[in-house]
Design a protein around this motif. Structure first.
Motif, PDB file in Angstrom:
ATOM      1  N   LYS A   1     -21.372  13.530 -19.135  1.00  0.00           N
ATOM      2  CA  LYS A   1     -21.944  12.962 -18.094  1.00  0.00           C
ATOM      3  C   LYS A   1     -21.701  13.954 -17.148  1.00  0.00           C
ATOM      4  O   LYS A   1     -20.521  14.278 -16.771  1.00  0.00           O
ATOM      5  CB  LYS A   1     -21.606  11.604 -17.827  1.00  0.00           C
ATOM      6  CG  LYS A   1     -22.532  10.698 -17.012  1.00  0.00           C
ATOM      7  CD  LYS A   1     -22.218   9.391 -17.061  1.00  0.00           C
ATOM      8  CE  LYS A   1     -23.056   8.183 -16.291  1.00  0.00           C
ATOM      9  NZ  LYS A   1     -24.356   8.540 -17.000  1.00  0.00           N
TER      10      LYS A   1
ATOM     11  N   TYR B   1     -21.219  14.648 -12.969  1.00  0.00           N
ATOM     12  CA  TYR B   1     -21.061  14.081 -11.558  1.00  0.00           C
ATOM     13  C   TYR B   1     -20.927  15.156 -10.526  1.00  0.00           C
ATOM     14  O   TYR B   1     -20.364  16.072 -10.946  1.00  0.00           O
ATOM     15  CB  TYR B   1     -19.911  13.094 -11.429  1.00  0.00           C
ATOM     16  CG  TYR B   1     -19.983  11.821 -12.068  1.00  0.00           C
ATOM     17  CD1 TYR B   1     -20.523  10.591 -11.511  1.00  0.00           C
ATOM     18  CD2 TYR B   1     -19.693  11.771 -13.664  1.00  0.00           C
ATOM     19  CE1 TYR B   1     -20.742   9.315 -12.115  1.00  0.00           C
ATOM     20  CE2 TYR B   1     -19.999  10.574 -14.194  1.00  0.00           C
ATOM     21  CZ  TYR B   1     -20.368   9.379 -13.508  1.00  0.00           C
ATOM     22  OH  TYR B   1     -20.406   8.072 -14.377  1.00  0.00           O
TER      23      TYR B   1
ATOM     24  N   ASP C   1     -24.279  10.596  -9.507  1.00  0.00           N
ATOM     25  CA  ASP C   1     -24.257  10.474 -11.212  1.00  0.00           C
ATOM     26  C   ASP C   1     -25.771  11.626 -11.093  1.00  0.00           C
ATOM     27  O   ASP C   1     -26.700  11.320 -10.764  1.00  0.00           O
ATOM     28  CB  ASP C   1     -24.647   9.352 -11.544  1.00  0.00           C
ATOM     29  CG  ASP C   1     -24.605   9.151 -13.008  1.00  0.00           C
ATOM     30  OD1 ASP C   1     -24.826  10.321 -13.515  1.00  0.00           O
ATOM     31  OD2 ASP C   1     -24.990   8.126 -13.769  1.00  0.00           O
TER      32      ASP C   1
ATOM     33  N   GLU D   1     -18.311   1.451 -10.626  1.00  0.00           N
ATOM     34  CA  GLU D   1     -18.736   2.760 -11.061  1.00  0.00           C
ATOM     35  C   GLU D   1     -17.607   3.787 -11.477  1.00  0.00           C
ATOM     36  O   GLU D   1     -17.703   4.353 -12.373  1.00  0.00           O
ATOM     37  CB  GLU D   1     -19.732   3.503 -10.001  1.00  0.00           C
ATOM     38  CG  GLU D   1     -20.943   2.738  -9.823  1.00  0.00           C
ATOM     39  CD  GLU D   1     -21.853   3.370  -8.510  1.00  0.00           C
ATOM     40  OE1 GLU D   1     -21.354   4.523  -7.960  1.00  0.00           O
ATOM     41  OE2 GLU D   1     -22.963   2.975  -8.319  1.00  0.00           O
TER      42      GLU D   1
ATOM     43  N   PHE E   1     -16.817   5.324 -14.769  1.00  0.00           N
ATOM     44  CA  PHE E   1     -16.770   6.638 -15.219  1.00  0.00           C
ATOM     45  C   PHE E   1     -15.510   6.936 -16.004  1.00  0.00           C
ATOM     46  O   PHE E   1     -15.601   7.710 -17.037  1.00  0.00           O
ATOM     47  CB  PHE E   1     -16.510   7.278 -13.978  1.00  0.00           C
ATOM     48  CG  PHE E   1     -16.148   8.875 -14.087  1.00  0.00           C
ATOM     49  CD1 PHE E   1     -16.937   9.902 -14.681  1.00  0.00           C
ATOM     50  CD2 PHE E   1     -14.920   9.268 -13.581  1.00  0.00           C
ATOM     51  CE1 PHE E   1     -16.363  11.034 -14.726  1.00  0.00           C
ATOM     52  CE2 PHE E   1     -14.510  10.261 -13.568  1.00  0.00           C
ATOM     53  CZ  PHE E   1     -15.438  11.600 -14.025  1.00  0.00           C
TER      54      PHE E   1
END
Length: 594
Positions: free
Chosen positions: A9, A11, A21, A91, A95
């Protein structure tokens, strides 16, 4: 071809120093012409668009470490800052959860470095703050992160909570002097409280937390060194600072003869607590023993035998069964002193004759006491509960317990009986097969002139026995058998006189002190009778063995063994054996026939 790319993922840090994101994609490495070198590439898993393209420089590892440390420091600061927006905190914690999940795909060496970095950056203090928040989603994600840490290295978590407890004790001493109460809650107690206060009807979170606690208190994964034993230190800490928090719902619900609250969710929670306590009984030693006896925990647990939920009653019974299985007299004395079989017997009687798991589990527990011959518990059960159990006849468990109890009383009243039985066991007449073969060989090689007519045939092993080998108690015990033996001989005599053809073998004990070889028939000792030596019907004369009659020989040894053998009268066998008998002397033929 198999896709070996990692799923990540992405960021990015914006101008406001907030994380944006960019999406989820797959990372790979390759040479990028535009960047003139090897680069990391991340392409979106949805449409394959390029999310990240970064050249790998020689000093990237050092820079990356510095960036990671700065990044994690900022992350934990925002997580624990009360001014952070709830949505933003959610969030960030999600994460961090995915970050930990991604670490499971790393090689062991890289995973170790990852978790050590998290530990050094202060992930456990941050989790302690997050778990104390009211947001259930944030707490759930924090619990998942905590589970990754416990599964990776439980010793790291144990070391943190023990250091935390030491710091709190030091602070508490100072605050006590200032008459201020220290309200800091230990991380492990926070985990226990979340387990107890789980609002999920199925207690999914409580089950997960109970598994984590079980891992933390498991001695099998605790380290031991020459200067330090983690088991001793941590269990001492746990029973001092945490066990009272774990048993609080149990003690609060068992103040009377039946559970105060008996709804399904409470029963599930208490079952989880009992499962963890049962694990402690099995794997911990004096810590749990002292706690159970001092806090009278077993009596409180057995109150749950009256629950309407069968699974909870069985958990309580399993807890007691685990204690009895240790066969520890400290536990046994505690059980007897508090009459802690009474709730079990009541539950057994209330269950009636129904054949179910409760019935089988209770019977198995009493059967274990009988088979293992736990004398103190056997006496306690029979003396206090026999009248309630004597009518149970569909199993022999309770009658077997009564028999064990009576045997114990008999041994206590007559201590000589035990010594008598041991003497009998130790003086049984046993002869090795090789010894028998050697003696027979010696006997057949012996000269007939060395033996006088009518002399008893005594084996070498019998001649070496002394009269002192037979103890007076044995002789007295043997004499009580005389009457029965005489009756048996009379029956055999009548059988032989009646000319029965069926073979018979009888082994009996006698108190005689001489070894003799004689015929069972009373006429064998009369002069001139067919059974006497030198008579026409004697075994030494040809054709002296009559047909259709039975011949019985009795051997009485000095050790008290008499063998009575009634041989079958078979015409063909007699005809075949006549020639062999004619060639043997009287004494050897008698030995051969016996």
């Amino acid at each position: 071809m198999t896709d070996t790319r990692r799923r990540v993922k992405v960021y990015t840090l914006n101008e406001d120093r907030q994380w944006d994101d960019r999406g989820t994609g797959h990372v790979s490495s390759g040479y990028v012409e535009r960047l003139k070198g090897m680069s990391l590439l991340v392409r979106a898993e949805s449409d394959g668009s390029l999310l990240l393209e970064s050249k790998i420089n020689p000093n990237t590892a050092y820079q990356k470490q510095q960036e990671d440390e700065k990044f994690l420091t900022d992350l934990f600061a925002q997580l624990t800052d009360e001014a952070t927006d709830e949505e933003k905190r959610q969030e960030l914690v999600n994460f961090l959860k995915e970050f930990c999940a991604f670490s499971q795909t790393l090689q062991p060496q890289n995973r170790d470095a990852f978790f050590k970095t998290l530990s050094n950056m202060g992930i456990l203090p941050a989790l302690e703050v997050i778990l104390g928040m009211d947001d259930t989603q944030v707490r759930s994600a924090a619990t998942d992160i905590f589970s990754y840490l416990v599964e990776y290295n439980p010793s790291m978590v144990r070391e943190f909570v023990m250091q935390e407890a030491q710091q709190n004790d030091d602070v508490s001493k100072k605050l006590t002097e200032q008459k201020i109460t220290n309200k800091d809650i230990l991380l492990i107690n926070l985990i226990i409280e979340h387990m107890i206060c789980d609002t999920d009807p199925e207690l999914g979170g409580a089950v997960q937390l109970m598994g984590l606690l079980r891992t933390l208190v498991d001695p099998e994964n605790m380290l031991a060194t020459a200067n330090k034993t983690e088991k001793t230190e941590f269990l001492g800490f746990f029973y001092k600072h945490c066990m009272h928090v774990l048993t609080a719902p149990l003690l609060a619900n068992t103040t009377e003869d039946k559970p105060s609250k008996d709804d399904f969710q409470t029963a599930q929670l208490l079952a989880l607590v009992l499962e963890l306590l049962t694990f402690c009984v099995e794997h911990h030693t004096y810590h749990i023993k002292n706690y159970i006896i001092n806090k009278d925990i077993l009596r409180r647990v057995l109150v749950l035998m009256a629950s309407k939920h069968a699974f909870l009653a069985l958990c309580a019974l399993r807890f007691k069964r685990k204690i009895i299985g240790l066969k520890d007299e400290f536990y046994n004395r505690y059980i007897m002193k508090s009459f802690l079989f009474e709730p079990v017997v009541k539950a057994f009687l209330n269950n009636g004759s129904r054949y179910n798991l409760m019935n089988s589990a209770i019977i198995e527990m009493f059967e274990f006491i009988r088979v293992e011959d736990i004398k103190s518990l056997t006496a306690h059960v029979i003396e206090n509960y026999w009248k309630a159990l004597e009518d149970v006849d569909y199993v022999q468990t309770f009658k077997g317990l009564k028999l064990r109890f009576e045997q114990q009383r008999e041994r206590q009243d007559n201590p000589k009986l035990d010594s008598m039985r041991s003497i009998l066991r130790n003086h049984r007449y046993r002869r090795d097969a090789r010894t028998l073969e050697d003696e027979e060989e010696m006997w057949f090689n012996a000269d007939e002139d060395d033996m006088e007519d009518g002399e008893a045939v005594v084996s070498p092993s019998e001649k070496t026995k002394n009269d002192d080998d037979i103890m007076d108690p044995i002789s007295k015990f043997m004499e009580r058998k005389k009457l029965k033996e005489s009756e048996e001989k009379e029956v055999l005599l009548k059988t032989n006189l009646s000319g029965r053809q069926s073979p018979s073998f009888k082994l009996s004990l006698s108190s005689g002190t001489k070894t003799t070889l004689s015929s069972q028939s009373p006429a064998t000792n009369l002069p001139g009778s067919p059974g006497s030596p030198g008579s026409p019907g004697s075994p030494g004369s040809p054709g002296s063995i009559p047909k259709n009659t039975s011949q019985t020989a009795a051997i009485t040894t000095k050790g008290g063994l008499v063998g009575l053998v009634d041989y079958p009268d078979d015409d063909e066998d007699d005809d075949e054996d006549e020639d062999k008998e004619d060639t043997l002397p009287l004494s050897k033929k008698a030995k051969f026939e016996s």
